[in-house]
Scaffold this active site. Structure first.
Site, PDB file in Angstrom:
ATOM      1  N   GLU A 265      67.087 -47.009  23.375  1.00  0.00           N
ATOM      2  CA  GLU A 265      65.850 -47.594  22.855  1.00  0.00           C
ATOM      3  C   GLU A 265      65.546 -46.855  21.569  1.00  0.00           C
ATOM      4  O   GLU A 265      65.416 -45.633  21.565  1.00  0.00           O
ATOM      5  CB  GLU A 265      64.746 -47.395  23.902  1.00  0.00           C
ATOM      6  CG  GLU A 265      63.531 -48.214  23.617  1.00  0.00           C
ATOM      7  CD  GLU A 265      62.297 -47.402  23.811  1.00  0.00           C
ATOM      8  OE1 GLU A 265      62.045 -46.926  24.922  1.00  0.00           O
ATOM      9  OE2 GLU A 265      61.593 -47.213  22.802  1.00  0.00           O
ATOM     10  N   CYS A 302      56.781 -45.772  20.729  1.00  0.00           N
ATOM     11  CA  CYS A 302      57.757 -46.770  20.287  1.00  0.00           C
ATOM     12  C   CYS A 302      57.099 -48.131  20.128  1.00  0.00           C
ATOM     13  O   CYS A 302      57.646 -49.013  19.468  1.00  0.00           O
ATOM     14  CB  CYS A 302      58.928 -46.830  21.259  1.00  0.00           C
ATOM     15  SG  CYS A 302      58.448 -46.496  22.937  1.00  0.00           S
TER      16      CYS A 302
HETATM   17  P1  NAP Z   1      66.655 -38.042  18.068  1.00  0.00           P
HETATM   18  O1  NAP Z   1      66.878 -37.194  16.895  1.00  0.00           O
HETATM   19  O2  NAP Z   1      67.351 -39.335  18.108  1.00  0.00           O
HETATM   20  O3  NAP Z   1      67.051 -37.182  19.363  1.00  0.00           O
HETATM   21  C1  NAP Z   1      66.986 -37.704  20.681  1.00  0.00           C
HETATM   22  C2  NAP Z   1      67.986 -36.974  21.576  1.00  0.00           C
HETATM   23  O4  NAP Z   1      69.322 -37.345  21.216  1.00  0.00           O
HETATM   24  C3  NAP Z   1      67.949 -35.457  21.441  1.00  0.00           C
HETATM   25  O5  NAP Z   1      68.234 -34.894  22.701  1.00  0.00           O
HETATM   26  C4  NAP Z   1      69.054 -35.150  20.453  1.00  0.00           C
HETATM   27  O6  NAP Z   1      69.608 -33.862  20.612  1.00  0.00           O
HETATM   28  C5  NAP Z   1      70.068 -36.216  20.803  1.00  0.00           C
HETATM   29  N1  NAP Z   1      70.872 -36.616  19.635  1.00  0.00           N
HETATM   30  C6  NAP Z   1      70.409 -36.969  18.414  1.00  0.00           C
HETATM   31  N2  NAP Z   1      71.434 -37.300  17.605  1.00  0.00           N
HETATM   32  C7  NAP Z   1      72.559 -37.157  18.327  1.00  0.00           C
HETATM   33  C8  NAP Z   1      73.935 -37.338  18.048  1.00  0.00           C
HETATM   34  N3  NAP Z   1      74.353 -37.713  16.840  1.00  0.00           N
HETATM   35  N4  NAP Z   1      74.816 -37.101  19.016  1.00  0.00           N
HETATM   36  C9  NAP Z   1      74.410 -36.711  20.223  1.00  0.00           C
HETATM   37  N5  NAP Z   1      73.120 -36.510  20.555  1.00  0.00           N
HETATM   38  C10 NAP Z   1      72.194 -36.733  19.627  1.00  0.00           C
HETATM   39  O7  NAP Z   1      65.117 -38.353  18.295  1.00  0.00           O
HETATM   40  P2  NAP Z   1      63.830 -37.386  18.220  1.00  0.00           P
HETATM   41  O8  NAP Z   1      64.203 -35.985  17.921  1.00  0.00           O
HETATM   42  O9  NAP Z   1      63.099 -37.596  19.473  1.00  0.00           O
HETATM   43  O10 NAP Z   1      62.974 -37.993  17.045  1.00  0.00           O
HETATM   44  C11 NAP Z   1      63.464 -38.177  15.754  1.00  0.00           C
HETATM   45  C12 NAP Z   1      63.040 -39.549  15.250  1.00  0.00           C
HETATM   46  O11 NAP Z   1      63.341 -40.545  16.240  1.00  0.00           O
HETATM   47  C13 NAP Z   1      61.567 -39.734  15.037  1.00  0.00           C
HETATM   48  O12 NAP Z   1      61.138 -39.294  13.783  1.00  0.00           O
HETATM   49  C14 NAP Z   1      61.403 -41.219  15.212  1.00  0.00           C
HETATM   50  O13 NAP Z   1      61.710 -41.862  14.011  1.00  0.00           O
HETATM   51  C15 NAP Z   1      62.403 -41.591  16.216  1.00  0.00           C
HETATM   52  N6  NAP Z   1      61.870 -41.769  17.589  1.00  0.00           N
HETATM   53  C16 NAP Z   1      61.757 -43.020  18.073  1.00  0.00           C
HETATM   54  C17 NAP Z   1      61.296 -43.208  19.357  1.00  0.00           C
HETATM   55  C18 NAP Z   1      61.166 -44.580  19.925  1.00  0.00           C
HETATM   56  O14 NAP Z   1      60.717 -44.697  21.045  1.00  0.00           O
HETATM   57  N7  NAP Z   1      61.573 -45.630  19.242  1.00  0.00           N
HETATM   58  C19 NAP Z   1      60.967 -42.154  20.183  1.00  0.00           C
HETATM   59  C20 NAP Z   1      61.102 -40.877  19.668  1.00  0.00           C
HETATM   60  C21 NAP Z   1      61.582 -40.712  18.385  1.00  0.00           C
HETATM   61  P3  NAP Z   1      68.790 -32.537  20.177  1.00  0.00           P
HETATM   62  O15 NAP Z   1      67.740 -32.348  21.213  1.00  0.00           O
HETATM   63  O16 NAP Z   1      69.809 -31.493  20.200  1.00  0.00           O
HETATM   64  O17 NAP Z   1      68.236 -32.836  18.826  1.00  0.00           O
END
Ligand code: NAP
Length: 528
Positions: A265, A302
């Site tokens: 998601e 989200c």
């Molecule tokens: P994220 O950077 O996508 O991280 C989510 C999870 O996935 C974390 O556990 C992260 O690891 C892991 N991850 C990220 N990139 C990866 C990769 N290339 N390979 C393997 N694992 C990976 O999301 P976030 O830190 O929660 O938020 C960053 C941005 O996501 C926000 O600024 C926002 O734009 C968006 N967001 C969207 C929603 C939604 O519901 N649509 C919700 C939250 C966030 P680590 O813990 O090691 O970083």
């Protein structure tokens, strides 16, 4: 329970040796005490081997036994008491009242899936009885039931440290389905993750579940996360987060020798369509309601309403005046992490620098670190349609209002949108025909369509859909919230002419699970 900084692998506490990480308090802009030992490939291997060994014994347990496990997890989380809420508050800056509500939702979600197991609808038990006399060929006895897919990897969401993290909707639905779960803890709430992980481990031991039914790993997404999704034991993935992160995992899953589904998601701007009669009769109230929805939880939902579309005119002007007044008074609110705060500021400054965009209002100035200031921008349809920067998600309390000339231009904007989790229509009776014309477009675009509400606030229930076409999710066929979320982790198997003794209980002649079944196309009620 005391925080140790250790991972949970089956029944063991395991110290990671690939470096350490401390959780971050975004309100104070400082790191918290406990050091978490980070894992690597060896820990992924160990958790996966245990999950594989647990799979057959776990799925062989009756649905009632798995329901007892889910109920025990719910109680074990409640038993953590204030310690859990205090730690989640320190790590996320989310208010205590919100986190207390979120804990209720988490526990309610686990209990909902216990109920799903007890009523057995999710099995889709279906029987086509043999027709030995059929001409020209006899028909075999055919029986369908759904079985769990295998071990599942779960990536917790930063914005729901309880309800969409270690014991959140993905974990609850996968465990209910009969799948062992390995969680990659989100680095934004490591302590909360460990506490909830300990509660699950305690419940697993108390209800005598096979070791390996649950593990919790700490580590960077790139090393632990990627290794987990690539591991041959893993058969499905649940993820909530960024588009970039979700797509990276989808790519890994698609490039495995055996590709697997990733239920990611990701990104949604949740358009809100203000129809003319509704604007004429209650533009002020809609403006105030919109401002509250936009700023709730620092806009870190989200389902945040990141786009408003309305016809130019006096009604829209009154909406803007009302929303502007309400937003100007909103205090800046601390965001979940410094990274999310930086991304929000960049998104806002990118939108404000685009051609033909005006900033209608900003909320109050930030007083502390990592605080997001609300922002509302206004543009016209041509500028919006021609500029991708205006269509991207700003994760936080910011939204873009698109002024359209007429209903046809509103429809053009709707047609242009990417897939969404939600689409909202504000309408009065006189708007019904306009809404009817818009509806087929919105059905193609979104997983949930709302009238006269705002998209924030997702009920956990049987009919909820929290999903939608790409990029809101990577699989428009499913929901990640609500009872149907279990469908992601089961697959149908047809048993042809198997002796009754070998059939799954749901398909045995005596119906020992006492579940609803479809027999020769007719629904047959359980005895009880
Ligand atoms: P994220 O950077 O996508 O991280 C989510 C999870 O996935 C974390 O556990 C992260 O690891 C892991 N991850 C990220 N990139 C990866 C990769 N290339 N390979 C393997 N694992 C990976 O999301 P976030 O830190 O929660 O938020 C960053 C941005 O996501 C926000 O600024 C926002 O734009 C968006 N967001 C969207 C929603 C939604 O519901 N649509 C919700 C939250 C966030 P680590 O813990 O090691 O970083």
């Amino acid at each position: 329970m005391a925080l140790t900084g250790n991972m949970i692998i089956g029944r063991d506490a395991v110290r990671g040796t690939e470096g350490v990480q401390r959780a971050y308090d975004p309100t104070r802009d400082q790191h918290l005490d406990t050091e978490f030992g980070l894992g690597g490939k060896a820990e992924v291997e160990r958790a996966a081997a245990l999950a594989q060994a647990a799979f057959d014994p776990y799925r062989a347990l009756s649905p009632t036994r798995r329901a007892e496990f889910l109920d025990a997890i719910a109680q074990s989380i409640l038993d953590l008491g204030d310690e859990l809420i205090e730690r989640a508050h320190a790590e996320s800056a989310l208010p205590v009242a919100r986190l207390t509500g979120e804990r209720g939702r988490t526990v309610g979600q686990l209990r909902l899936f216990a109920q799903v197991l007890r009523d057995g609808h999710y099995l889709h038990a279906t029987i086509d009885q043999a027709q030995p006399q059929r001409q020209p060929l006899p028909r075999s006895d055919l029986r369908l039931a759904r079985i769990p897919v295998g071990p599942v990897a779960v990536f917790g969401a930063s914005n729901f440290p309880l309800a969409f993290s270690v014991a959140g909707g993905d974990t609850a639905s996968a465990l209910a389905a009969g799948c062992p779960v390995i969680v990659k803890a989100h680095s934004a709430h490591l302590g909360t993750s460990e506490l909830v992980g300990q509660a699950i481990q305690k419940a697993a031991i108390a209800t005598d579940m096979p070791e390996g039914v649950f593990s919790l790993l700490f580590g960077a997404g790139r090393s632990v996360g990627e290794a987990l999704v690539a591991h041959p034991v893993i058969q499905a993935v649940g993820f909530t987060g960024s588009r970039q992160g979700g797509l990276a995992l989808v790519n890994i899953a698609n490039n495995r020798p055996q590709p697997i589904p990733v239920y990611a998601e990701m990104s949604s701007i949740n358009p809100v369509f203000l129809l003319p009669a509704a604007l004429q009769s209650r533009a002020d109230a809609i403006g105030r309601g919109f401002a509250d929805s936009l700023t709730m939880g620092a806009g870190q939902f989200c389902t945040n309403p990141g786009l408003v579309i309305a016809e130019a005119g006096a009604g829209l002007d009154r909406f803007l005046a009302s929303a502007t007044e309400a937003l100007a008074a909103k205090p800046a609110t601390t965001m979940l992490t410094d990274g999310i705060h930086r991304a929000y500021d960049q998104g806002v400054s990118s939108v404000s620098s685009q051609a033909n965009v005006t900033c209608a209002v900003q909320g109050q100035q930030a007083q502390g670190p990592n605080a997001a200031r609300a922002a509302l921008f206004v543009t016209d349809a041509e500028s919006f349609l021609g500029n991708e920067a205006l269509q991207a998600e700003m994760f936080g309390p910011a939204s873009v209002v698109v002024r359209v000339r007429d209903a046809a231009e509103m429809r053009r904007v709707a047609e242009h949108l990417e897939g969404q989790l939600t689409a909202t229509i504000q309408l009065d009776d006189a708007d019904i025909d306009a809404a009817r014309a818009l509806l087929p477009v919105l059905e193609r675009k979104a997983g949930r369509i709302l009238a006269n509400g705002f998209p924030t606030g997702v009920e956990v229930s049987h009919a909820m859909v929290h999903g939608g076409p790409f990029p809101s999710t990577s699989s428009a066929l499913h929901t990640s919230v609500g009872a149907s979320a279990i469908d992601r982790f089961v697959r149908p198997v047809c048993y042809q002419d198997l002796p009754d003794a070998l059939r799954p209980d749901a398909l045995k002649d005596a119906n020992p699970l006492d579940v609803w079944r479809l027999v020769d196309g007719q629904p047959v009620a359980p005895k009880a």
